[in-house]
Scaffold this motif. Structure first.
Motif, PDB file in Angstrom:
ATOM      1  N   SER A  90       0.829  -1.205   0.000  1.00 17.12           N
ATOM      2  CA  SER A  90       0.000   0.000   0.000  1.00 17.12           C
ATOM      3  C   SER A  90       0.861   1.251   0.000  1.00 17.12           C
ATOM      4  CB  SER A  90      -0.909   0.014   1.240  1.00 17.12           C
ATOM      5  OG  SER A  90      -1.802  -1.068   1.222  1.00 17.12           O
ATOM      6  N   ARG A  93       3.116   1.306  -3.871  1.00 16.60           N
ATOM      7  CA  ARG A  93       2.538   0.967  -5.176  1.00 16.60           C
ATOM      8  C   ARG A  93       2.500   2.159  -6.131  1.00 16.60           C
ATOM      9  NH1 ARG A  93      -3.390  -0.419  -2.570  1.00 16.60           N
ATOM     10  NH2 ARG A  93      -3.703   1.580  -1.551  1.00 16.60           N
ATOM     11  N   THR A 109      -6.535  -1.731  -5.303  1.00 15.20           N
ATOM     12  CA  THR A 109      -6.318  -0.295  -5.127  1.00 15.20           C
ATOM     13  C   THR A 109      -7.582   0.494  -5.466  1.00 15.20           C
ATOM     14  OG1 THR A 109      -3.975  -0.517  -5.640  1.00 15.20           O
ATOM     15  CG2 THR A 109      -4.901   1.680  -5.803  1.00 15.20           C
ATOM     16  N   THR A 157      -4.034   3.255   2.928  1.00 15.81           N
ATOM     17  CA  THR A 157      -5.288   2.934   2.248  1.00 15.81           C
ATOM     18  C   THR A 157      -6.298   4.060   2.412  1.00 15.81           C
ATOM     19  OG1 THR A 157      -6.233   1.836   4.195  1.00 15.81           O
ATOM     20  CG2 THR A 157      -4.931   0.471   2.694  1.00 15.81           C
TER      21      THR A 157
END
Length: 293
Positions: A90, A93, A109, A157
């Protein structure tokens, strides 16, 4: 050697030009020149992208990405195109995409308006609802029931950001711990280090299904926004995004996506949501949760 021969000799030393549309797309040109497409995958995002018992990347998003690879091979007339799989998290990326380390990011995602400032997303491939998981013995029936408690969510996130914003707005006084990944976050609930784990419902279902005693846990809906997932590609490369979108939409139109969905989600007893059905019937790459109501 005369001038004509010199020109032929010089031309022979030049690299071959990429084929067709590769000239219009930086990503396709890179893939054509190297003969390799690099795919970023998550190792614990069940059932989207994770390592199987043989430690091979697998899952719903991975399967969609291999269909995209087939479309790229066809476009470049390169059936021998090599696939390189790179693990991402996370936290890294987006950086891997921005730095050209991966060409596709195939995980879980969420497409957001904020992330669209850095990367681009394919048409939506899944729509998750943000939920929480807690032990049944805790008798948690809502996000508000966690007031004053320690909860966990995965670092980097959209869920952890939404949780923090909602907790502040509603005065929930939560102590929010960032987990390194989904597995670590869930383990904190298992070990009673956190009362609940707030994350996308489908990921929670995957974690509970793989737990030692799934019957110990309850997944509870929250009023946090839905999370539209997409395959991540580089920004400012519309030709490549168009190819990616066309490959996915072809699966939508043929109905094959229904079979792919059942393969990965039937074991979790998760029927296709109305929001995802809507996104399949009318494909969109919107990062606005309101578009999926």
């Amino acid at each position: 050697m005369n001038t004509r021969h010199l020109l032929f000799a010089f031309a022979a030393l030049l690299p071959l030009a990429p084929h067709g549309a590769a000239q219009e797309s930086p990503t396709l040109r890179k893939i054509a020149e190297t003969g390799v497409i690099s795919i970023g995958f998550r190792d614990k995002s069940i059932p989207f992208s994770y390592l199987d018992k043989q430690q091979r990347p697998t899952g719903y998003s991975i399967e969609l990405c291999y269909r995209i690879v087939d479309a790229i091979r066809t476009r470049l007339k390169a059936p021998g195109l090599e696939v390189m799989l790179r693990p991402v998290t996370s936290a890294n990326r987006s950086a891997f995409m921005l730095n050209g380390i991966v060409d596709l990011e195939c995980g879980s995602t969420t497409n957001t308006l904020e992330r669209q400032k850095e990367v681009a997303f394919s048409v939506t491939t899944f729509v998750a609802a943000t939920s929480l998981v807690a032990k049944k013995a805790a008798r948690i029936d809502s996000l508000q029931a966690l007031k004053g408690s320690t909860v966990v969510s995965t670092a980097g996130t959209t869920a952890i950001n939404a949780l923090g914003d909602t907790a502040q707005a509603q005065g929930l006084d939560l102590h929010i711990i960032p987990g390194r990944d989904h597995a670590e976050a869930f383990s904190m609930v298992e070990a009673d280090r956190a009362l609940a784990f707030v994350m996308d419902d489908v990921l929670l279902h995957g974690l509970v299904a793989a737990a030692k005693d799934p019957g110990m846990y309850a997944i509870v809906a929250t009023d946090l926004p839905v999370q539209p997932y997409g395959i991540v590609v580089r920004k400012n490369d519309p030709e490549f995004k168009k190819l990616v979108d066309e490959a996915i939409v072809a699966l939508f139109k043929s109905g094959e996506v229904q079979q792919i969905y059942r393969k990965w989600f039937a074991p979790l007893q998760l029927p296709m949501s109305p929001a995802l059905k809507k996104a399949i019937a009318a494909p969109t790459d919107s990062g606005d949760p309101a578009a999926y109501r």
